[in-house]
Motif scaffolding. Structure first.
Motif, PDB file in Angstrom:
ATOM      1  N   LEU B  15       0.827  -1.203   0.000  1.00  0.00           N
ATOM      2  CA  LEU B  15       0.000   0.000   0.000  1.00  0.00           C
ATOM      3  C   LEU B  15       0.856   1.246   0.000  1.00  0.00           C
ATOM      4  O   LEU B  15       0.579   2.208  -0.691  1.00  0.00           O
ATOM      5  N   ILE B  16       1.950   1.181   0.774  1.00  0.00           N
ATOM      6  CA  ILE B  16       2.812   2.357   0.803  1.00  0.00           C
ATOM      7  C   ILE B  16       3.455   2.537  -0.560  1.00  0.00           C
ATOM      8  O   ILE B  16       3.549   3.630  -1.081  1.00  0.00           O
ATOM      9  N   ALA B  18       2.320   1.734  -3.423  1.00  0.00           N
ATOM     10  CA  ALA B  18       1.396   2.244  -4.425  1.00  0.00           C
ATOM     11  C   ALA B  18       0.986   3.672  -4.113  1.00  0.00           C
ATOM     12  O   ALA B  18       1.139   4.571  -4.930  1.00  0.00           O
ATOM     13  N   ALA B  19       0.498   3.835  -2.898  1.00  0.00           N
ATOM     14  CA  ALA B  19      -0.010   5.152  -2.560  1.00  0.00           C
ATOM     15  C   ALA B  19       1.133   6.134  -2.357  1.00  0.00           C
ATOM     16  O   ALA B  19       1.006   7.305  -2.650  1.00  0.00           O
ATOM     17  N   LEU B  21       3.795   6.512  -3.996  1.00  0.00           N
ATOM     18  CA  LEU B  21       4.211   7.169  -5.227  1.00  0.00           C
ATOM     19  C   LEU B  21       3.222   8.241  -5.634  1.00  0.00           C
ATOM     20  O   LEU B  21       3.579   9.250  -6.198  1.00  0.00           O
ATOM     21  N   THR B  22       1.965   7.954  -5.329  1.00  0.00           N
ATOM     22  CA  THR B  22       0.957   8.930  -5.699  1.00  0.00           C
ATOM     23  C   THR B  22       1.120  10.212  -4.906  1.00  0.00           C
ATOM     24  O   THR B  22       0.915  11.299  -5.411  1.00  0.00           O
ATOM     25  N   VAL B  23       1.507  10.046  -3.649  1.00  0.00           N
ATOM     26  CA  VAL B  23       1.614  11.234  -2.816  1.00  0.00           C
ATOM     27  C   VAL B  23       3.000  11.843  -2.894  1.00  0.00           C
ATOM     28  O   VAL B  23       3.303  12.797  -2.232  1.00  0.00           O
ATOM     29  N   PRO B  25       4.563  13.850  -4.845  1.00  0.00           N
ATOM     30  CA  PRO B  25       4.761  15.292  -5.000  1.00  0.00           C
ATOM     31  C   PRO B  25       4.669  16.029  -3.673  1.00  0.00           C
ATOM     32  O   PRO B  25       5.571  16.752  -3.300  1.00  0.00           O
ATOM     33  N   THR B  26       3.588  15.780  -2.956  1.00  0.00           N
ATOM     34  CA  THR B  26       3.357  16.518  -1.736  1.00  0.00           C
ATOM     35  C   THR B  26       4.382  16.155  -0.676  1.00  0.00           C
ATOM     36  O   THR B  26       4.991  17.010  -0.053  1.00  0.00           O
ATOM     37  N   VAL B  27       4.548  14.826  -0.474  1.00  0.00           N
ATOM     38  CA  VAL B  27       5.420  14.398   0.610  1.00  0.00           C
ATOM     39  C   VAL B  27       6.849  14.820   0.345  1.00  0.00           C
ATOM     40  O   VAL B  27       7.517  15.390   1.194  1.00  0.00           O
ATOM     41  N   LEU B  28       7.322  14.552  -0.873  1.00  0.00           N
ATOM     42  CA  LEU B  28       8.703  14.881  -1.171  1.00  0.00           C
ATOM     43  C   LEU B  28       8.924  16.380  -1.161  1.00  0.00           C
ATOM     44  O   LEU B  28       9.963  16.853  -0.753  1.00  0.00           O
ATOM     45  N   ASP B 112      16.750  21.990  -8.475  1.00  0.00           N
ATOM     46  CA  ASP B 112      15.593  21.090  -8.486  1.00  0.00           C
ATOM     47  C   ASP B 112      14.612  21.424  -7.380  1.00  0.00           C
ATOM     48  O   ASP B 112      13.418  21.210  -7.510  1.00  0.00           O
ATOM     49  N   ILE B 114      14.099  24.374  -5.944  1.00  0.00           N
ATOM     50  CA  ILE B 114      13.880  25.812  -5.765  1.00  0.00           C
ATOM     51  C   ILE B 114      12.422  26.143  -5.422  1.00  0.00           C
ATOM     52  O   ILE B 114      12.158  26.998  -4.578  1.00  0.00           O
ATOM     53  N   ASN B 115      11.478  25.418  -6.032  1.00  0.00           N
ATOM     54  CA  ASN B 115      10.065  25.715  -5.760  1.00  0.00           C
ATOM     55  C   ASN B 115       9.692  25.453  -4.316  1.00  0.00           C
ATOM     56  O   ASN B 115       9.114  26.301  -3.646  1.00  0.00           O
TER      57      ASN B 115
END
Lengths: 327, 466
Positions: B15-16, B18-19, B21-23, B25-28, B112, B114-115
């Motif tokens: 589950l981790i 799969a999910a 990777l989906t999250v 953007p936010t988590v990283l 990478d 900077i945002n």
């Protein structure tokens, strides 16, 4: 439904009763299976992970799905653009189909080569072999190494600069390939995915080996004895006796292999940020959403595609587990 | 192995995996902002960063003693640049009594992240690049304007630099501190030994390449593992073939990538590719530069910062390197003598938690960087960084730098570099970097489909609110 709930609850009273046995002072007049302490403990132990799970996994996943319908760049209000991200992704984005096919290639390579190799090593090392632990350590070392280190090691191995890269030096040194035409392992987009797959397998094989070896150790030796008495040779013993007994571990191995393939990321990203033949869905997500580009909406759309793909093996696995529990 | 435990672990992992990777953007994004700013713990819970024009606030005089803190984010991660930064911070501390807290992040990583860095808890001031890349973040409200600092500093700069740090809203968002031109580098000892002469025109250039090839040299060292070096060649060919105005229009979206003029650039470029280092797509510029240093390659088209690699690899041999401007093509744009000369700047963030308290210190630091004496300290550490201020002591320049200054001042038009002149989401690893790599993979291809694909990518980007 009630049966499921019942099933879910049964382990808890068993634990509570087990814990209660050595405590003689327990008051007998409350004939509840759970004491208040148990209930609080249960609430905390179930509630906290559940909260973390819901907030950090499901809520985030859901947010990603919502974001995939926007052109959000990490700042400012959400601007919904409908299916634009998806239509562009499927119809025009040049990196998408290569990335998807690389992920599938990764899966195929692991299923057909790396995982069977790991199982083979485990079976070989399971026999009484002098210094077996040395071999185990050697094969397991890559798993312990950080993937950043693995990427760095292989980058040096594959370096195309004469005298730098071990593999090219070996090829030209032994005269197999002339020094001017050694393959450009990481730069040539037609072969670099294979080079990376070898590097990834180097690590994956050790991982599978340890998982499988642990499973093999738990196989009842009397089964092998019985097979031997019945006149089965080693191959027959493995395929007809040991392998079926190992069914639960086999499922684990399959799931681990699928997951490792779908979330393949590190090595490709370390080598060249996942471009020029090393596109993977995970590197596309990273490059688009957390790099300077910050196309979070578009990156989320790719993430959703990956989630949907990942759901297939997970659902297959869960239905299998639930079916076997019902039996 | 316990069956139950294994299953649970696997389920969890599944589950981790799969999910997770989906999250991603936010988590990283959350992770990276914290890792990028390990020293930027909020000192005071200030929620009102000073944005917008502050014409009344007088810039603090660096002569006075400063109190409080000053946090700076630096992408000067190479050894020579780091020593330059340390020297400058020491000089600032000596002048003001305030030692800045420096947070150095690897150059590429800094870019990478900077945002998330600027949108999270950035340092008070940070290193960045001028041009569109600066305007992009300024227009998103992630930078604080420094009009008051610039008001006193601008007399120390030529007009070109002023344009390069002016945002879409006409406010100034940066202090230019150094620049470096992109030229063709070579080792004079090699040219003397083989009797080569510096080519001025395209015909001479191609003839020289052929000669080098027969002499067993790699004519042009090239590397594109990092994706951006190829952009330099596109820029210069577009400038030489189609001129400054077309190039800038292309970078900002006014001109289309499907234009036949872009096809011509790719056609011209295809003539050079056979002379490139084999396996360039797997090489970093440092590795390619090493082939120039070891005299296996004859020429290298790169920024002046390349001399840093010379001083790192062969201490004291920076004398045996020279350069010439990219050859002319014999058309009306030759007179422009345009080239990429990216300008590095210092900017003030908007979301730094300590900015409101540190504002006077930050502005003093910006004023300090606007002085030639400060910029020369960085130049001494790495000769690839030419000071931008008028009062920089040019007698300290080596002949190479003096030549670079001459070439840049002779240019009628100066561009920044593709990834600074165009929007960052267009120039990224799976954007322009990948497109150029796929051209280089098969340089003689019909580029119509590729150009259409580039234009589609541009069209699919979110609208720029500039």
């Amino acid at each position: 439904m009630s049966e499921v709930e019942h099933k879910a609850l049964t382990p808890a009273p068993a634990v509570a009763a087990g814990a209660g046995v050595p405590v003689p002072k327990r008051r007998p007049r409350h004939y509840s299976v759970l004491t208040r302490r148990d209930k609080v403990l249960l609430a905390v132990m179930v509630g906290v992970p559940l909260f973390i799970f819901v907030v950090l996994i499901w809520a985030m996943a859901l947010v990603s799905v919502v974001l995939s319908f926007t052109d959000w760049q990490g700042i400012g209000p959400l601007n919904f653009v409908g299916l634009q991200n998806y239509t562009y992704l499927f119809q025009s984005y040049p990196a998408f189909w290569p990335a998807l096919s690389h992920n599938l290639l990764w899966l195929l390579f692991f299923v057909c080569f790396a995982t069977p190799m790991g199982i083979l090593l485990a079976v070989c090392l399971d026999r009484p072999l002098r210094g077996s632990w040395i071999y185990q350590s050697i094969f397991f070392t890559p798993v312990v190494l950080s993937l950043a280190v693995v990427g760095f090691i292989w980058e040096l191995q594959y370096s195309p600069i004469a005298g730098n890269g071990f593999i090219d030096s070996l090829l030209s040194g032994t005269g197999l390939v002339s020094a001017n035409s050694t393959p450009d392992w990481l730069g040539d987009p037609s072969i670099n995915i294979w080079a990376v797959l070898v590097a990834a397998s180097w690590r994956h094989i050790g991982y599978i080996m340890v998982l499988y070896l642990a499973g093999l150790k738990s196989v009842d030796p009397s089964l092998r004895e019985a097979a031997a008495i019945d006149g089965a040779n080693e191959r027959q013993t493995f395929f007809h006796v040991v392998f079926p007994v190992m069914a639960p571990i086999n499922v684990v191995i399959v799931v681990v292999t699928v997951i490792e393939s779908l979330r393949a990321f590190d090595i490709a990203y370390i080598i060249n940020h996942g471009k020029n033949g090393l596109e993977l869905l995970s590197t596309l997500i990273t490059n688009n959403s957390i790099s300077e580009a910050s196309l979070i909406g578009f990156g989320s759309a790719i993430a959703v595609v990956l989630l949907v793909i990942s759901l297939v093996p997970i659902v297959l696995y869960l239905t299998r587990v639930m079916r076997s529990e019902e039996q | 192995m316990d069956d139950q435990v294994t299953r649970r672990e696997v389920l969890k992992k599944g589950l981790i995996g799969a999910a997770g990777l989906t999250v991603l953007p936010t988590v990283l994004a959350a992770c990276s902002s914290t890792t990028a700013t390990p020293t930027a713990a909020p000192a005071t819970p200030v929620v009102t960063p000073a944005t917008g024009p502050t014409p009344t606030a007088a810039p603090a005089t660096p002569a006075g003693q400063l109190t409080g803190t000053l946090k700076i984010g630096s992408n000067h991660s190479d050894a020579s640049e780091l020593s330059g930064m340390k020297a400058i911070n020491a000089a600032f501390a000596a002048a003001t009594g305030l030692a800045p807290t420096m947070n150095t992040v690897d150059h590429n990583t800094f870019q990478d992240q900077i945002n998330s860095y600027l949108g999270g808890t950035p340092d008070d001031a940070f290193t960045w690049f001028s041009g569109f890349r600066m305007r992009f973040f300024a227009s998103k409200g992630l930078a604080t304007n420094i009009d008051d600092v610039w008001a006193t500093a601008k007399s120390n700069y030529t007009a070109g630099f002023a344009t390069s740090v002016t945002g879409d809203d006409q406010h100034v968002y940066g202090i230019p501190v150094d620049y470096y031109p992109w030229c063709v580098f070579y080792r004079p000892s090699v040219f003397t030994a083989k009797g080569y002469t510096v080519p001025a025109t395209w015909t001479d250039f191609i003839a020289l390449c052929n000669k080098m090839k027969t002499d067993g040299l790699t004519p042009i060292a090239f590397s594109d593992k990092d994706g951006w070096p190829a952009m330099g060649t596109f820029d210069i060919l577009d400038l030489r073939l189609n001129g400054y105005d077309f190039h800038i229009g292309l970078m900002t979206g006014a001109n289309k990538w499907t234009d036949p003029k872009v096809t011509a650039v790719f056609k011209q470029w295809a003539q050079l590719v056979p002379f490139y280092t084999s396996g360039y797509a797997g090489l970093t510029w440092q590795q390619a530069c090493d082939t120039l240093i070891s005299k296996k390659a004859g020429m290298f088209f790169l920024g002046l910062f390349l001399t840093g690699e010379f001083s790192t690899v062969e201490k004291g041999t920076v004398t045996d390197v020279d350069f010439f401007p990219f050859p002319t093509l014999g058309n009306s744009y030759d007179a422009e003598a345009a080239l990429d000369a990216p300008i590095d700047i210092w900017m003030v963030s908007a979301k730094s938690p300590s900015l409101a308290a540190d504002l006077a210190n930050v502005k003093a630091y910006m004023s300090f960087w606007a002085k030639g004496s400060t910029q020369v300290l960085m130049y001494k550490a790495n000769n690839g960084f030419i000071p931008t201020a008028n009062d920089a002591d040019t007698t300290q320049y080596d002949p190479l730098t003096q030549k670079a200054v001459k070439i840049v001042s002779a240019a009628q038009k100066i561009t920044q570099f593709m990834d600074r002149d165009t929007r960052p989401d267009f120039a990224g690893a799976n954007g322009m970097q990948s497109f150029l790599l796929s051209f280089l993979k098969n340089p003689t291809q019909d580029t119509t489909a590729l150009q259409a694909s580039i234009q589609k990518f541009w069209d699919a980007l979110p609208a720029y609110a500039g």
